[in-house]
Design an enzyme around this catalytic site. Structure first.
Site, PDB file in Angstrom:
ATOM      1  N   ASP A 132     -10.590   3.387   4.295  1.00 24.35           N
ATOM      2  CA  ASP A 132     -10.983   1.973   4.256  1.00 24.35           C
ATOM      3  C   ASP A 132     -12.501   1.837   4.373  1.00 24.35           C
ATOM      4  O   ASP A 132     -13.032   0.735   4.250  1.00 24.35           O
ATOM      5  CB  ASP A 132     -10.308   1.223   5.419  1.00 24.35           C
ATOM      6  CG  ASP A 132      -9.616  -0.051   4.955  1.00 24.35           C
ATOM      7  OD1 ASP A 132      -9.638  -0.320   3.744  1.00 24.35           O
ATOM      8  OD2 ASP A 132      -9.059  -0.760   5.811  1.00 24.35           O
TER       9      ASP A 132
ATOM     10  N   LYS B  60       0.846  -1.205   0.000  1.00 26.21           N
ATOM     11  CA  LYS B  60       0.000   0.000   0.000  1.00 26.21           C
ATOM     12  C   LYS B  60       0.876   1.248   0.000  1.00 26.21           C
ATOM     13  O   LYS B  60       0.609   2.210  -0.716  1.00 26.21           O
ATOM     14  CB  LYS B  60      -0.950  -0.021   1.216  1.00 26.21           C
ATOM     15  CG  LYS B  60      -2.059  -1.044   1.043  1.00 26.21           C
ATOM     16  CD  LYS B  60      -2.811  -1.340   2.330  1.00 26.21           C
ATOM     17  CE  LYS B  60      -3.789  -2.490   2.098  1.00 26.21           C
ATOM     18  NZ  LYS B  60      -4.399  -3.016   3.321  1.00 26.21           N
TER      19      LYS B  60
ATOM     20  N   GLN C 251      -4.430  -1.215   9.499  1.00 29.55           N
ATOM     21  CA  GLN C 251      -4.357  -2.574   8.943  1.00 29.55           C
ATOM     22  C   GLN C 251      -4.938  -3.589   9.928  1.00 29.55           C
ATOM     23  O   GLN C 251      -4.583  -3.601  11.104  1.00 29.55           O
ATOM     24  CB  GLN C 251      -2.888  -2.920   8.633  1.00 29.55           C
ATOM     25  CG  GLN C 251      -2.695  -4.281   7.984  1.00 29.55           C
ATOM     26  CD  GLN C 251      -3.257  -4.358   6.570  1.00 29.55           C
ATOM     27  OE1 GLN C 251      -3.170  -3.408   5.799  1.00 29.55           O
ATOM     28  NE2 GLN C 251      -3.838  -5.488   6.226  1.00 29.55           N
TER      29      GLN C 251
END
Ligand code: NAP
Length: 287
Positions: free
Chosen positions: A121, A54, A98
């Site tokens: 996200d 990422k 994450q």
């Protein structure tokens, strides 16, 4: 019918090229590139690889991507304080925590601490709520956004179509169902308690499989001419990725199908970059 392949690698490249152009425009207008901070609180090897990818891919499109690796013993309070710092940092447009987090940190506390405007996200309750309310502008989770782009690239008619989503997780199944509904599909959500899954799937013009069960969806689950999006990614003992759909059997009936690997997978990071650019643009527009 031999299904046409929805090539996620090629479409993800197209998305990244679009984002690169948008990032250059943003940087020229605002004197800085969009910033994405990826928070990692574990040494889990898969998470390390995902977060490094990422960071790398956000920098490749011209963003200021940063991996913020915190020690596995970071407390929940320390993580929340760190997220608060990033929320207050004007140069940070996107924050991604994450998952999974170490077991001593409550996931809902960490996800809920992210400023919803920076929640690239799409997992903050505010964004999930906006999506459920059908309000435009919500940041939606990346994999579902990528699935919608795949359908758009194939020119699949969504309004009025019968869509079936297998899986109801907050990360994948539910938001995909919301996004399909927002585009006027008639949506059913199937899950582990669903009776007669085959019959329900066979009604689908658009079938999204997100259960994480290899070959759950056989050829007899596929309506002739359907668009089949296989989100499933299960690694077997040999390290090979398997989707939820029996690809060969489904290809004989579907009009469009995503392979695994090379279908939905590559779209997820591309959609993260797209969300980050959107978040950056929305934040400056809101000032
Ligand atoms: P999850 O949280 O485990 O959810 C799985 C869902 O599938 C649950 O709703 C479960 O039902 C349902 N399910 C399980 N067995 C079923 C069955 N036999 N029949 C019908 N439904 C069944 O998983 P997830 O995070 O949503 O991920 C799903 C899959 O997508 C995994 O393989 C994951 O690796 C993959 N994935 C891929 C990407 C990508 O970038 N391509 C991104 C994220 C996830 P219940 O709710 O009743 O338990």
């Amino acid at each position: 019918m031999a299904a046409k392949i929805l090539d996620g690698k090629a479409i993800a490249q197209k998305v990244r090229d679009e984002v690169r152009e948008g990032v250059a425009r943003f940087a020229a207008a605002h004197g800085r590139p969009p910033g994405l901070d990826v928070l990692l609180v574990s040494g889990d090897p898969a998470s390390v690889t995902h977060t490094r990818n990422k960071e790398r891919m956000s920098n490749e499109v011209g963003m200021r991507g940063r991996l913020r690796a915190l020690p596995a013993e970071t407390t929940e309070a320390e993580l929340l304080a760190f997220i608060a710092e990033l929320n207050a940092d004007e140069t940070v447009d996107g924050i991604l925590v994450q998952l999974p987090l170490p077991s001593h940190i409550r996931e809902h506390r960490a996800l809920g601490a992210v400023d919803p405007a920076k929640d690239v996200d799409g997992l903050h309750p505010v964004n999930a709520g906006l999506l459920a309310l059908g309000r435009p502008g919500a940041l939606a989770p990346c994999t579902p956004v990528g699935c919608m782009r795949l359908l758009a690239e194939a020119g699949v008619q969504i309004a009025g179509a019968r869509a079936v989503v297998v899986g109801r997780s907050n990360l994948v199944g539910r938001p995909i169902a919301e996004l399909l509904l927002a585009q006027h599909a008639t949506v059913s959500i199937a899950h582990s308690r669903t009776r007669d899954l085959q019959a329900i799937c066979r009604e689908a013009d658009i079938l999204v499989a997100a259960a994480g069960k290899p070959k759950l969806i056989g050829g007899d689950c596929i309506k002739e001419g359907a668009a089949v999006i296989d989100v499933g990614q299960t690694r077997n003992e040999a390290g090979k990725l398997a989707g939820d759909v029996d690809f060969d059997a489904a290809s004989a009936r579907a009009a469009w199908i995503t392979p695994v690997p090379g279908g939905v997978g590559p779209m997820t990071i591309a959609s993260l970059l797209e969300n980050t650019l959107r978040a950056a643009e929305a934040r400056v527009a809101a000032r």
